[in-house]
Write a protein that holds these residues in place. Structure first.
Motif, PDB file in Angstrom:
ATOM      1  N   VAL A  26      30.512  26.611  36.624  1.00  0.00           N
ATOM      2  CA  VAL A  26      30.323  27.087  37.990  1.00  0.00           C
ATOM      3  C   VAL A  26      31.703  27.529  38.458  1.00  0.00           C
ATOM      4  CG1 VAL A  26      29.816  26.407  40.365  1.00  0.00           C
ATOM      5  CG2 VAL A  26      28.334  25.647  38.511  1.00  0.00           C
ATOM      6  N   VAL A  27      31.757  28.724  39.075  1.00  0.00           N
ATOM      7  CA  VAL A  27      33.045  29.331  39.399  1.00  0.00           C
ATOM      8  C   VAL A  27      33.163  29.577  40.902  1.00  0.00           C
ATOM      9  CG1 VAL A  27      34.676  31.124  38.751  1.00  0.00           C
ATOM     10  CG2 VAL A  27      32.794  30.557  37.191  1.00  0.00           C
ATOM     11  N   ALA A  28      34.083  28.873  41.543  1.00  0.00           N
ATOM     12  CA  ALA A  28      34.359  29.055  42.976  1.00  0.00           C
ATOM     13  C   ALA A  28      35.603  29.929  43.096  1.00  0.00           C
ATOM     14  CB  ALA A  28      34.581  27.703  43.648  1.00  0.00           C
ATOM     15  N   MET A  29      35.395  31.180  43.559  1.00  0.00           N
ATOM     16  CA  MET A  29      36.499  32.146  43.645  1.00  0.00           C
ATOM     17  C   MET A  29      36.721  32.586  45.091  1.00  0.00           C
ATOM     18  SD  MET A  29      37.771  32.602  40.621  1.00  0.00           S
ATOM     19  CE  MET A  29      38.794  34.018  40.989  1.00  0.00           C
ATOM     20  N   LYS A  30      37.980  32.546  45.502  1.00  0.00           N
ATOM     21  CA  LYS A  30      38.374  32.922  46.867  1.00  0.00           C
ATOM     22  C   LYS A  30      38.747  34.399  46.916  1.00  0.00           C
ATOM     23  CE  LYS A  30      41.475  31.389  50.557  1.00  0.00           C
ATOM     24  NZ  LYS A  30      42.047  32.687  50.891  1.00  0.00           N
ATOM     25  N   HIS A  31      38.368  35.031  48.008  1.00  0.00           N
ATOM     26  CA  HIS A  31      38.730  36.417  48.314  1.00  0.00           C
ATOM     27  C   HIS A  31      40.266  36.515  48.349  1.00  0.00           C
ATOM     28  CE1 HIS A  31      39.056  40.104  50.729  1.00  0.00           C
ATOM     29  NE2 HIS A  31      37.781  40.334  50.426  1.00  0.00           N
ATOM     30  N   PRO A  32      40.856  37.649  47.960  1.00  0.00           N
ATOM     31  CA  PRO A  32      42.320  37.730  47.926  1.00  0.00           C
ATOM     32  C   PRO A  32      42.998  37.766  49.299  1.00  0.00           C
ATOM     33  CG  PRO A  32      41.352  39.834  47.302  1.00  0.00           C
ATOM     34  CD  PRO A  32      40.220  38.851  47.416  1.00  0.00           C
ATOM     35  N   THR A  33      42.288  38.164  50.349  1.00  0.00           N
ATOM     36  CA  THR A  33      42.943  38.286  51.662  1.00  0.00           C
ATOM     37  C   THR A  33      42.198  37.614  52.810  1.00  0.00           C
ATOM     38  OG1 THR A  33      41.833  40.399  52.091  1.00  0.00           O
ATOM     39  CG2 THR A  33      44.003  40.498  51.014  1.00  0.00           C
ATOM     40  N   GLU A  34      40.993  37.150  52.572  1.00  0.00           N
ATOM     41  CA  GLU A  34      40.193  36.546  53.639  1.00  0.00           C
ATOM     42  C   GLU A  34      39.731  35.148  53.225  1.00  0.00           C
ATOM     43  OE1 GLU A  34      36.992  39.113  54.979  1.00  0.00           O
ATOM     44  OE2 GLU A  34      38.108  40.887  54.331  1.00  0.00           O
ATOM     45  N   GLY A  54      26.309  30.094  31.214  1.00  0.00           N
ATOM     46  CA  GLY A  54      26.485  29.267  30.032  1.00  0.00           C
ATOM     47  C   GLY A  54      27.831  29.460  29.367  1.00  0.00           C
ATOM     48  N   ILE A  55      28.318  28.373  28.785  1.00  0.00           N
ATOM     49  CA  ILE A  55      29.523  28.415  27.964  1.00  0.00           C
ATOM     50  C   ILE A  55      29.054  28.718  26.548  1.00  0.00           C
ATOM     51  CG2 ILE A  55      31.444  27.070  27.036  1.00  0.00           C
ATOM     52  CD1 ILE A  55      31.424  25.508  29.708  1.00  0.00           C
ATOM     53  N   GLU A  63      37.672  30.498  30.094  1.00  0.00           N
ATOM     54  CA  GLU A  63      37.265  31.743  29.425  1.00  0.00           C
ATOM     55  C   GLU A  63      35.839  32.124  29.830  1.00  0.00           C
ATOM     56  OE1 GLU A  63      39.727  31.110  25.234  1.00  0.00           O
ATOM     57  OE2 GLU A  63      37.706  30.304  25.439  1.00  0.00           O
ATOM     58  N   ALA A  64      34.946  31.139  29.828  1.00  0.00           N
ATOM     59  CA  ALA A  64      33.560  31.397  30.224  1.00  0.00           C
ATOM     60  C   ALA A  64      33.489  31.828  31.682  1.00  0.00           C
ATOM     61  CB  ALA A  64      32.702  30.153  29.990  1.00  0.00           C
ATOM     62  N   ALA A  65      34.307  31.209  32.533  1.00  0.00           N
ATOM     63  CA  ALA A  65      34.322  31.559  33.955  1.00  0.00           C
ATOM     64  C   ALA A  65      34.690  33.023  34.148  1.00  0.00           C
ATOM     65  CB  ALA A  65      35.309  30.661  34.709  1.00  0.00           C
ATOM     66  N   LYS A  66      35.737  33.475  33.481  1.00  0.00           N
ATOM     67  CA  LYS A  66      36.150  34.874  33.604  1.00  0.00           C
ATOM     68  C   LYS A  66      35.041  35.806  33.129  1.00  0.00           C
ATOM     69  CE  LYS A  66      41.134  34.254  33.191  1.00  0.00           C
ATOM     70  NZ  LYS A  66      42.323  34.530  32.362  1.00  0.00           N
ATOM     71  N   ARG A  67      34.463  35.504  31.991  1.00  0.00           N
ATOM     72  CA  ARG A  67      33.407  36.351  31.438  1.00  0.00           C
ATOM     73  C   ARG A  67      32.221  36.430  32.401  1.00  0.00           C
ATOM     74  NH1 ARG A  67      29.107  34.804  29.265  1.00  0.00           N
ATOM     75  NH2 ARG A  67      29.853  32.755  28.586  1.00  0.00           N
ATOM     76  N   GLU A  68      31.781  35.282  32.903  1.00  0.00           N
ATOM     77  CA  GLU A  68      30.621  35.258  33.798  1.00  0.00           C
ATOM     78  C   GLU A  68      30.891  35.987  35.108  1.00  0.00           C
ATOM     79  OE1 GLU A  68      27.544  34.394  33.358  1.00  0.00           O
ATOM     80  OE2 GLU A  68      27.715  33.424  31.405  1.00  0.00           O
ATOM     81  N   VAL A  69      32.071  35.817  35.687  1.00  0.00           N
ATOM     82  CA  VAL A  69      32.393  36.495  36.938  1.00  0.00           C
ATOM     83  C   VAL A  69      32.393  38.007  36.732  1.00  0.00           C
ATOM     84  CG1 VAL A  69      34.229  36.921  38.639  1.00  0.00           C
ATOM     85  CG2 VAL A  69      33.608  34.574  38.032  1.00  0.00           C
ATOM     86  N   VAL A  70      32.997  38.477  35.647  1.00  0.00           N
ATOM     87  CA  VAL A  70      33.011  39.919  35.380  1.00  0.00           C
ATOM     88  C   VAL A  70      31.590  40.426  35.153  1.00  0.00           C
ATOM     89  CG1 VAL A  70      33.798  41.732  33.805  1.00  0.00           C
ATOM     90  CG2 VAL A  70      35.383  39.940  34.530  1.00  0.00           C
ATOM     91  N   GLU A  71      30.804  39.709  34.336  1.00  0.00           N
ATOM     92  CA  GLU A  71      29.422  40.139  34.066  1.00  0.00           C
ATOM     93  C   GLU A  71      28.585  40.205  35.336  1.00  0.00           C
ATOM     94  OE1 GLU A  71      27.548  37.522  31.244  1.00  0.00           O
ATOM     95  OE2 GLU A  71      28.888  38.124  29.616  1.00  0.00           O
ATOM     96  N   GLU A  72      28.656  39.152  36.154  1.00  0.00           N
ATOM     97  CA  GLU A  72      27.759  39.046  37.302  1.00  0.00           C
ATOM     98  C   GLU A  72      28.219  39.796  38.540  1.00  0.00           C
ATOM     99  OE1 GLU A  72      26.362  35.099  38.158  1.00  0.00           O
ATOM    100  OE2 GLU A  72      26.082  34.640  36.032  1.00  0.00           O
TER     101      GLU A  72
END
Length: 161
Positions: A26-34, A54-55, A63-72
């Motif tokens: 599960v990937v919690a990603m923050k916006h770069p400016t907000e 999935g990993i 690595e899985a987090a980066k892949r999933e974020v880019v895919e989704e």
């Protein structure tokens, strides 16, 4: 320390379905400016949650987090990513796969350097809408209890950095 969740209602384990095991991120990603966080809304079921997937094979959670974020979502300009020490377990009926799931959840969190974004596949566009949700609204809008718990565990990390 580990936290375990069990699906309720439509997500309760079904006796007539097989149980499958899966390692996920599960990937919690923050916006770069907000003060907003990246989520996806499943178009078929209406779920709003962090990016999750999935990993695969020998992948590490980051690595899985980066892949999933880019895919989704298509976003690909990652800042530093960190992994939470704690894992969670969730047991539920996965309607989108028509199986019961016992998943081990690894949490990755961080922020983007920019909103640089690749084009998402048509399949991903049909599956989910990409949303940015404010920190104030996140706990209320997240659908899955495990994701709400994860938000509670990582939100302070964004303000300490």
């Amino acid at each position: 320390m580990a936290k375990e969740f069990f699906g309720t209602g439509d997500s309760a384990i079904r006796d007539d379905k097989p149980m499958t095991e899966r390692e996920v991120v599960v990937v919690a990603m923050k916006h770069p400016t907000e003060e907003k966080y990246l989520c996806v809304k499943n178009r078929k079921f209406g779920w709003i949650d962090f990016v999750m997937g999935g990993i695969e094979g020998e992948e590490k959670p980051i690595e899985a987090a980066k892949r999933e974020v880019v895919e989704e979502t298509g976003y690909d300009d990652f800042g530093e990513l960190k992994e939470l020490d704690e894992v969670c377990y969730d047991n539920f009926y996965a309607a989108h796969k028509d199986v019961n799931r016992h998943i081990t959840i690894h949490t990755v969190y961080g922020s983007f350097e920019s909103l640089q974004q690749e084009e998402r596949s048509e399949e991903e566009k049909e599956i989910a809408e990409v949303l940015w949700i404010s920190a104030e609204e996140l706990a209320e809008k997240l659908t899955q209890e495990a994701h709400k718990y994860i938000w509670g565990r990582v939100k302070d990390s964004f303000y300490r950095e």
